[in-house]
Write a protein that holds these residues in place. Structure first.
Motif, short mmCIF file in Angstrom:
data_model
loop_
_atom_site.label_atom_id
_atom_site.label_comp_id
_atom_site.label_asym_id
_atom_site.label_seq_id
_atom_site.Cartn_x
_atom_site.Cartn_y
_atom_site.Cartn_z
N ASN A 211 -42.82 -25.58 -8.72
CA ASN A 211 -41.57 -25.06 -8.14
C ASN A 211 -40.72 -24.50 -9.27
O ASN A 211 -40.80 -24.93 -10.43
CB ASN A 211 -40.83 -26.18 -7.42
N SER A 212 -39.87 -23.54 -8.93
CA SER A 212 -38.92 -22.97 -9.90
C SER A 212 -37.73 -22.40 -9.15
O SER A 212 -37.90 -21.78 -8.09
CB SER A 212 -39.60 -21.88 -10.75
N HIS A 213 -36.54 -22.61 -9.67
CA HIS A 213 -35.32 -22.08 -9.03
C HIS A 213 -34.19 -22.11 -10.04
O HIS A 213 -34.24 -22.82 -11.05
CB HIS A 213 -34.96 -22.93 -7.79
N ARG A 214 -33.15 -21.34 -9.74
CA ARG A 214 -31.98 -21.27 -10.62
C ARG A 214 -31.00 -22.39 -10.25
O ARG A 214 -30.90 -22.79 -9.09
CB ARG A 214 -31.30 -19.92 -10.51
N VAL A 215 -30.26 -22.86 -11.26
CA VAL A 215 -29.28 -23.93 -11.06
C VAL A 215 -28.00 -23.58 -11.81
O VAL A 215 -28.00 -22.77 -12.75
CB VAL A 215 -29.82 -25.29 -11.56
N GLY A 216 -26.93 -24.24 -11.41
CA GLY A 216 -25.66 -24.09 -12.12
C GLY A 216 -24.95 -22.79 -11.80
O GLY A 216 -25.24 -22.12 -10.81
N LYS A 217 -24.02 -22.46 -12.69
CA LYS A 217 -23.23 -21.25 -12.52
C LYS A 217 -23.37 -20.39 -13.78
O LYS A 217 -23.65 -20.90 -14.86
CB LYS A 217 -21.75 -21.60 -12.32
N PRO A 218 -23.16 -19.10 -13.65
CA PRO A 218 -23.20 -18.24 -14.85
C PRO A 218 -22.09 -18.64 -15.82
O PRO A 218 -20.95 -18.89 -15.42
CB PRO A 218 -22.97 -16.83 -14.29
N ILE A 219 -22.43 -18.73 -17.11
CA ILE A 219 -21.47 -19.13 -18.14
C ILE A 219 -21.23 -17.95 -19.07
O ILE A 219 -22.17 -17.47 -19.72
CB ILE A 219 -21.98 -20.35 -18.93
N MET A 220 -19.97 -17.49 -19.10
CA MET A 220 -19.58 -16.37 -19.98
C MET A 220 -20.49 -15.16 -19.77
O MET A 220 -20.94 -14.52 -20.73
CB MET A 220 -19.60 -16.82 -21.45
N GLY A 221 -20.80 -14.84 -18.52
CA GLY A 221 -21.61 -13.68 -18.22
C GLY A 221 -23.09 -13.88 -18.36
O GLY A 221 -23.87 -12.98 -18.03
N ASN A 222 -23.52 -15.04 -18.87
CA ASN A 222 -24.95 -15.31 -19.00
C ASN A 222 -25.55 -15.67 -17.65
O ASN A 222 -24.89 -16.26 -16.79
CB ASN A 222 -25.19 -16.44 -19.99
N PRO A 223 -26.81 -15.34 -17.42
CA PRO A 223 -27.43 -15.66 -16.13
C PRO A 223 -27.62 -17.17 -15.97
O PRO A 223 -27.62 -17.94 -16.94
CB PRO A 223 -28.77 -14.93 -16.18
N LYS A 224 -27.81 -17.58 -14.72
CA LYS A 224 -28.05 -19.00 -14.44
C LYS A 224 -29.38 -19.44 -15.06
O LYS A 224 -30.32 -18.66 -15.20
CB LYS A 224 -28.10 -19.24 -12.93
N LYS A 225 -29.43 -20.72 -15.40
CA LYS A 225 -30.66 -21.27 -15.96
C LYS A 225 -31.69 -21.49 -14.84
O LYS A 225 -31.34 -21.59 -13.66
CB LYS A 225 -30.38 -22.59 -16.67
N VAL A 226 -32.95 -21.59 -15.25
CA VAL A 226 -34.04 -21.77 -14.29
C VAL A 226 -34.74 -23.09 -14.60
O VAL A 226 -35.10 -23.35 -15.76
CB VAL A 226 -35.05 -20.62 -14.36
N ILE A 227 -34.88 -23.94 -13.58
CA ILE A 227 -35.65 -25.17 -13.71
C ILE A 227 -37.06 -24.92 -13.19
O ILE A 227 -37.25 -24.39 -12.09
CB ILE A 227 -35.00 -26.32 -12.92
#
Length: 340
Positions: A211-227
């Motif tokens: 499985n893989s999906h994004r988590v969290g919120k964008p920080i300072m314009g950076n994309p969300k992290k992926v678990i």
């Protein structure tokens, strides 16, 4: 001291030398001095009546004066010359009756509100002192038990939190976090993940990813992290060992272990310490956080495992963090640990 002789002189000046009246004045003076009251409060008529009914009319004043003076204790400044209590003469029947009369009047006086209000503060103070003497050891024991219970509770809570954190981290054993993968509308995250991981394992396939999906919120314009949850632990180990080839100056992508919130917070401060040149390196392995200490000359020191944020060089812990750390274990040296 108000003696029978003095009472007789006072009555002579007032025109009355009755033995009963003189003896009554003597008893009243004694009661007044003991209770700090006015004579009117001791019912002079009651004592006079009692003495008239219980002392024979032919009893002379000289007899009463002799009896009172003989039985009155003499106070001496020399303790060695004082008369022992056992050698004090036993009062006769007349004196006993007189003493009973005084006792009766004093007992009546102590029932009056004036006397009760006068002695209540003194009795309260005495009782409070005695109660304090009795309860002081009990209060100390209770406070010691409270402190011991608080310490044990903190230790148990710390142990419970550590166990829960260990179990949560074990559940993330096959997971990694990838940061820096650009977001696009209607994207398929798994395809982007495979594209990144092929730089480390060219033969990787979609079956290696559960499985893989994004988590969290964008920080300072950076994309969300992926678990990313991998199908096997071995695949994760291979990726973590070759993760450095993924990062590039043009497209910075970072691969890290998926840590619990508590361990991620600790690892964040270890990276700050590394950027401040307080340590020579920091990394994670199977959810465990390690640092390489920095010697005064700047060379590499020993490898330490970090169990608490208090152990990070340069970090200023709060009193609560110090308390929890002191109740837990100290830094554990693991010289056999090596960087991943």
């Amino acid at each position: 001291m108000y003696t029978p002789a003095r009472a007789k002189e006072d009555r002579k000046r007032k025109g009355s030398t009755s033995p009963f009246q003189i003896q009554t004045d003597l008893l009243l003076a004694t009661g007044v001095k003991s209770c700090n009251l006015k004579k009117s409060k001791l019912h002079q008529s009651s004592i006079t009546t009692f003495m008239s009914e219980n002392i024979e009319p032919n009893t002379s004043y000289e007899y009463l004066e002799t009896t009172m003076s003989d039985t009155e204790p003499q106070i001496s400044d020399n303790p060695e010359s004082s008369t022992p209590l056992s050698s004090t003469p036993v009062p006769d029947e007349a004196f006993t009756r007189t003493l009973n009369a005084v006792t009766l009047e004093l007992s009546r006086a102590f029932r009056t509100p004036e006397v009760q209000n006068a002695i209540r503060p003194m009795i309260t103070l005495i009782l409070r002192e005695e109660i304090d003497k009795f309860t002081a050891p009990l209060r100390k024991e209770i406070n010691d038990l409270k402190y011991e219970i608080s310490s044990v509770t903190l230790q148990l809570n710390g142990m419970l939190n550590e166990r829960c954190d260990d179990l949560e981290q074990y559940g993330r054993r096959n997971c990694i976090r990838i940061s820096g993968i650009a977001e696009t509308p209607n994207e398929v995250v798994e395809n982007k993940v495979i594209e990144v991981l092929k730089k480390v394992i060219p033969a990787i396939t979609p079956s290696d990813i559960e499985n893989s999906h994004r988590v969290g919120k964008p920080i300072m314009g950076n994309p969300k992290k992926v678990i990313v949850r991998l199908s096997s632990y071995k695949t994760k180990v291979i990726i973590m060992r070759g993760k450095k080839v993924v990062n590039s100056a043009e497209d910075p992508i970072y691969i890290n272990e998926d840590l619990t919130r508590y361990r991620a917070h600790i690892f964040k401060h270890t990276r700050k310490s590394f950027k401040s040149n307080l340590i020579n390196g920091c990394w994670t392995r199977d959810g465990k956080i390690f640092i390489r200490e920095r010697k005064p000359d700047g060379t590499d020191g020993s490898i330490k495992r970090i169990l608490s944020i208090v152990q990070i060089p340069g970090y200023k812990p709060t009193p609560e963090e110090l308390l929890h750390f002191n109740l837990s274990q100290n830094i554990q040296s693991e010289p056999e640990a090596t960087a991943v």
